[in-house]
Write a protein that holds these residues in place. Structure first.
Motif, mmCIF file in Angstrom:
data_model
loop_
_atom_site.group_PDB
_atom_site.id
_atom_site.type_symbol
_atom_site.label_atom_id
_atom_site.label_comp_id
_atom_site.label_asym_id
_atom_site.label_seq_id
_atom_site.Cartn_x
_atom_site.Cartn_y
_atom_site.Cartn_z
ATOM 1 N N GLU A 181 39.580 -7.365 35.827
ATOM 2 C CA GLU A 181 40.112 -8.544 36.164
ATOM 3 C C GLU A 181 40.177 -9.046 37.438
ATOM 4 O OE1 GLU A 181 40.495 -10.830 33.546
ATOM 5 O OE2 GLU A 181 41.748 -12.333 34.447
ATOM 6 N N LYS A 182 39.625 -10.125 37.416
ATOM 7 C CA LYS A 182 39.482 -10.973 39.133
ATOM 8 C C LYS A 182 39.811 -9.856 40.269
ATOM 9 C CE LYS A 182 41.969 -14.868 37.024
ATOM 10 N NZ LYS A 182 42.696 -14.626 35.861
ATOM 11 N N PRO A 183 38.467 -9.241 40.474
ATOM 12 C CA PRO A 183 38.465 -8.353 41.480
ATOM 13 C C PRO A 183 38.302 -8.761 42.891
ATOM 14 C CG PRO A 183 36.408 -8.313 40.484
ATOM 15 C CD PRO A 183 37.265 -9.485 39.825
ATOM 16 N N ARG A 184 38.561 -8.458 43.889
ATOM 17 C CA ARG A 184 38.192 -8.937 45.301
ATOM 18 C C ARG A 184 36.491 -8.555 45.157
ATOM 19 N NH1 ARG A 184 39.715 -5.876 49.278
ATOM 20 N NH2 ARG A 184 40.786 -4.341 48.168
ATOM 21 N N ARG A 185 35.973 -9.732 46.198
ATOM 22 C CA ARG A 185 34.469 -9.515 46.218
ATOM 23 C C ARG A 185 33.948 -8.168 46.838
ATOM 24 N NH1 ARG A 185 31.212 -14.049 49.763
ATOM 25 N NH2 ARG A 185 29.209 -12.963 49.727
ATOM 26 N N GLU A 186 34.907 -7.561 47.661
ATOM 27 C CA GLU A 186 34.337 -6.240 48.142
ATOM 28 C C GLU A 186 34.253 -5.209 46.997
ATOM 29 O OE1 GLU A 186 36.249 -8.851 49.683
ATOM 30 O OE2 GLU A 186 37.975 -7.313 50.050
ATOM 31 N N VAL A 187 35.068 -5.211 46.055
ATOM 32 C CA VAL A 187 35.103 -4.167 44.976
ATOM 33 C C VAL A 187 34.527 -4.735 43.633
ATOM 34 C CG1 VAL A 187 36.973 -2.793 46.092
ATOM 35 C CG2 VAL A 187 37.512 -4.832 44.508
ATOM 36 N N ALA A 188 34.150 -5.838 43.643
ATOM 37 C CA ALA A 188 33.519 -6.363 42.146
ATOM 38 C C ALA A 188 32.299 -5.652 41.891
ATOM 39 C CB ALA A 188 33.227 -7.800 42.511
ATOM 40 N N PRO A 189 32.179 -5.050 40.715
ATOM 41 C CA PRO A 189 31.104 -4.313 40.367
ATOM 42 C C PRO A 189 30.007 -5.145 40.177
ATOM 43 C CG PRO A 189 32.506 -4.635 38.430
ATOM 44 C CD PRO A 189 33.057 -5.319 39.597
ATOM 45 N N SER A 190 30.002 -6.647 40.032
ATOM 46 C CA SER A 190 28.817 -7.483 40.100
ATOM 47 C C SER A 190 29.353 -8.722 40.075
ATOM 48 C CB SER A 190 28.242 -7.209 38.638
ATOM 49 O OG SER A 190 28.897 -7.870 37.445
ATOM 50 N N ASN A 191 28.534 -9.855 39.942
ATOM 51 C CA ASN A 191 28.903 -10.981 39.936
ATOM 52 C C ASN A 191 28.663 -11.766 38.425
ATOM 53 O OD1 ASN A 191 26.041 -11.182 40.071
ATOM 54 N ND2 ASN A 191 25.922 -12.963 41.358
ATOM 55 N N ILE A 192 28.726 -10.893 37.509
ATOM 56 C CA ILE A 192 28.372 -11.402 35.989
ATOM 57 C C ILE A 192 29.997 -11.508 35.695
ATOM 58 C CG2 ILE A 192 27.827 -10.858 33.932
ATOM 59 C CD1 ILE A 192 25.550 -9.223 35.445
ATOM 60 N N ALA A 193 30.383 -12.784 35.346
ATOM 61 C CA ALA A 193 31.940 -13.028 35.022
ATOM 62 C C ALA A 193 31.844 -13.471 33.487
ATOM 63 C CB ALA A 193 32.119 -14.431 36.095
ATOM 64 N N ILE A 194 32.829 -13.178 33.084
ATOM 65 C CA ILE A 194 33.342 -13.521 31.617
ATOM 66 C C ILE A 194 33.644 -15.222 31.660
ATOM 67 C CG2 ILE A 194 35.004 -13.123 29.817
ATOM 68 C CD1 ILE A 194 35.510 -10.108 30.896
ATOM 69 N N VAL A 195 32.950 -15.690 30.915
ATOM 70 C CA VAL A 195 33.384 -17.225 30.705
ATOM 71 C C VAL A 195 34.279 -17.214 29.412
ATOM 72 C CG1 VAL A 195 31.621 -17.953 31.851
ATOM 73 C CG2 VAL A 195 31.172 -17.768 29.314
ATOM 74 N N GLY A 196 34.920 -18.565 29.396
ATOM 75 C CA GLY A 196 35.871 -18.232 28.227
ATOM 76 C C GLY A 196 35.468 -18.224 26.701
ATOM 77 N N ARG A 197 34.694 -17.618 26.554
ATOM 78 C CA ARG A 197 34.151 -17.310 24.948
ATOM 79 C C ARG A 197 33.998 -15.688 24.828
ATOM 80 N NH1 ARG A 197 35.032 -21.761 26.069
ATOM 81 N NH2 ARG A 197 34.049 -23.632 25.399
ATOM 82 N N TYR A 198 34.732 -15.281 23.689
ATOM 83 C CA TYR A 198 34.903 -14.135 23.196
ATOM 84 C C TYR A 198 34.477 -13.891 21.484
ATOM 85 C CZ TYR A 198 37.607 -13.806 27.314
ATOM 86 O OH TYR A 198 37.935 -13.864 28.558
ATOM 87 N N ILE A 199 33.760 -12.720 21.126
ATOM 88 C CA ILE A 199 33.951 -12.456 19.749
ATOM 89 C C ILE A 199 34.673 -11.118 19.585
ATOM 90 C CG2 ILE A 199 32.921 -11.805 17.491
ATOM 91 C CD1 ILE A 199 32.153 -14.899 18.425
ATOM 92 N N LEU A 200 35.913 -11.315 19.128
ATOM 93 C CA LEU A 200 36.867 -9.951 18.994
ATOM 94 C C LEU A 200 36.937 -9.454 17.702
ATOM 95 C CD1 LEU A 200 39.743 -11.216 21.464
ATOM 96 C CD2 LEU A 200 37.753 -10.017 21.995
ATOM 97 N N GLU A 201 37.046 -8.171 17.549
ATOM 98 C CA GLU A 201 37.297 -7.539 16.419
ATOM 99 C C GLU A 201 39.045 -7.294 16.327
ATOM 100 O OE1 GLU A 201 34.081 -4.272 16.884
ATOM 101 O OE2 GLU A 201 33.575 -5.251 14.625
ATOM 102 N N PRO A 202 39.551 -6.867 15.111
ATOM 103 C CA PRO A 202 40.871 -6.680 14.966
ATOM 104 C C PRO A 202 41.607 -5.529 15.778
ATOM 105 C CG PRO A 202 40.020 -6.870 12.933
ATOM 106 C CD PRO A 202 38.723 -6.832 13.846
ATOM 107 N N ASP A 203 40.560 -4.564 16.250
ATOM 108 C CA ASP A 203 40.980 -3.431 17.266
ATOM 109 C C ASP A 203 41.576 -3.941 18.445
ATOM 110 O OD1 ASP A 203 38.688 -3.968 18.300
ATOM 111 O OD2 ASP A 203 37.773 -2.066 17.904
#
Ligand code: G1P
Length: 274
Positions: A189-211
């Motif tokens: 969640e919200k990493p600093r640029r130096e430690v971000a694993p990529s520039n692929i960001a979660i946008v506000g859409r998800y499919i979640l399971e009950p777990d």
């Protein structure tokens, strides 16, 4: 396997849009002549969802009024023969079954999602954040439902962002599977640029399971005392659960910021006859 229910967290304080959000929910900010949340609910309906739960909080009553019938207004419009306006107003009141539950303390997105546990009642469900409006041929959330149908796992909507922007988002690292699909390996969640694993960001859409609910109960709140959804998802990965991410095709506006909100208003007005 059908995704029937959507959860729209709308309890945030909207601090990025102060001072207007001091007395107005950020979800009610206008984009052209409709509030932001109208676009989000419409996207869910177009994806086949027929049950929407909105997580509200203090000062959010305008949202409930907006989706309610307004008999006085309807009577007034009818009396004056304003039938087009009447139709539009009536349609909003009948868009879909909308339920509300209140988050009493602002304890983060993860905590807001926890408030949906009873309502979703063991089903997998869609989450749409009102900070993002997605304009696309196939509704953004429907694109994720397509992936869910294929893999039956948690699915995140993602988009590549400028490296200077990574600290505003949940960021994933993943194995590309082609066609904008990834198998998620890690997320932060919200990493600093130096430690971000990529520039692929979660946008506000998800499919979640009950777990996700047990995961959110298991993770510790962050330094601000907020339970982050991203942390719950990370917990699921640690439990060897599969998470897929899908690049959403379409144009996204981050209407939770002044810049994104202005851009949405300007660009969506092109082609509108005034
Ligand atoms: C939330 C999530 C974040 C995600 C973002 C998308 O952050 O915590 O992982 O990338 O929404 O809009 P927020 O914008 O609420 O701070």
């Amino acid at each position: 396997m059908v995704i029937r229910k959507a959860v729209i967290p709308a309890a945030g304080l909207g601090t990025r849009m102060l001072p207007i959000t001091k007395s107005m929910p950020k979800e009610m900010l206008p984009v052209l002549n409709k509030p932001v949340i109208h676009y989000v609910v419409e996207e869910a309906i177009k994806a086949g969802i027929d049950d929407v739960l909105i997580i509200t909080g203090k000062g959010k009553r305008a949202i409930e009024d907006y989706f309610d019938r307004s008999f006085e207004l309807e009577y007034y419009l009818k009396e004056r023969g304003k039938l087009e306006e009447l139709k539009e107003v009536e349609e909003i009141g009948e868009m879909v079954d909308i339920y509300y539950v209140r988050q009493k303390k602002p304890l983060g997105l993860g905590d807001a999602i926890l408030h949906a546990e009873k309502h979703v009642n063991g089903e997998s469900f869609a989450v749409l954040l009102g900070d993002d409006i997605i304009i696309s041929e196939e509704p953004g959330i429907k694109q994720l439902i397509g992936v869910y149908k294929r893999y039956t796992c948690t699915v995140l909507g993602v988009e590549e962002v400028e490296w200077s922007e990574v600290e505003k988002y949940g960021i994933i690292s993943g194995e590309p599977l082609g066609e904008g699909l990834y198998e998620v390996r890690d997320l932060v969640e919200k990493p600093r640029r130096e430690v971000a694993p990529s520039n692929i960001a979660i946008v506000g859409r998800y499919i979640l399971e009950p777990d996700i609910f047990d995961a959110l109960k298991a993770v510790k709140p962050d330094k601000n005392g907020e339970v982050q959804l991203t942390e719950g998802l990370r917990y699921l990965l640690q439990q060897q659960k599969n998470i897929a991410a899908k690049r959403i095709e379409g144009k996204r506006y981050d209407v939770g910021t002044l810049e994104g909100w202005l851009k949405a208003n300007i660009e969506l007005s092109w082609g509108v006859r005034l």
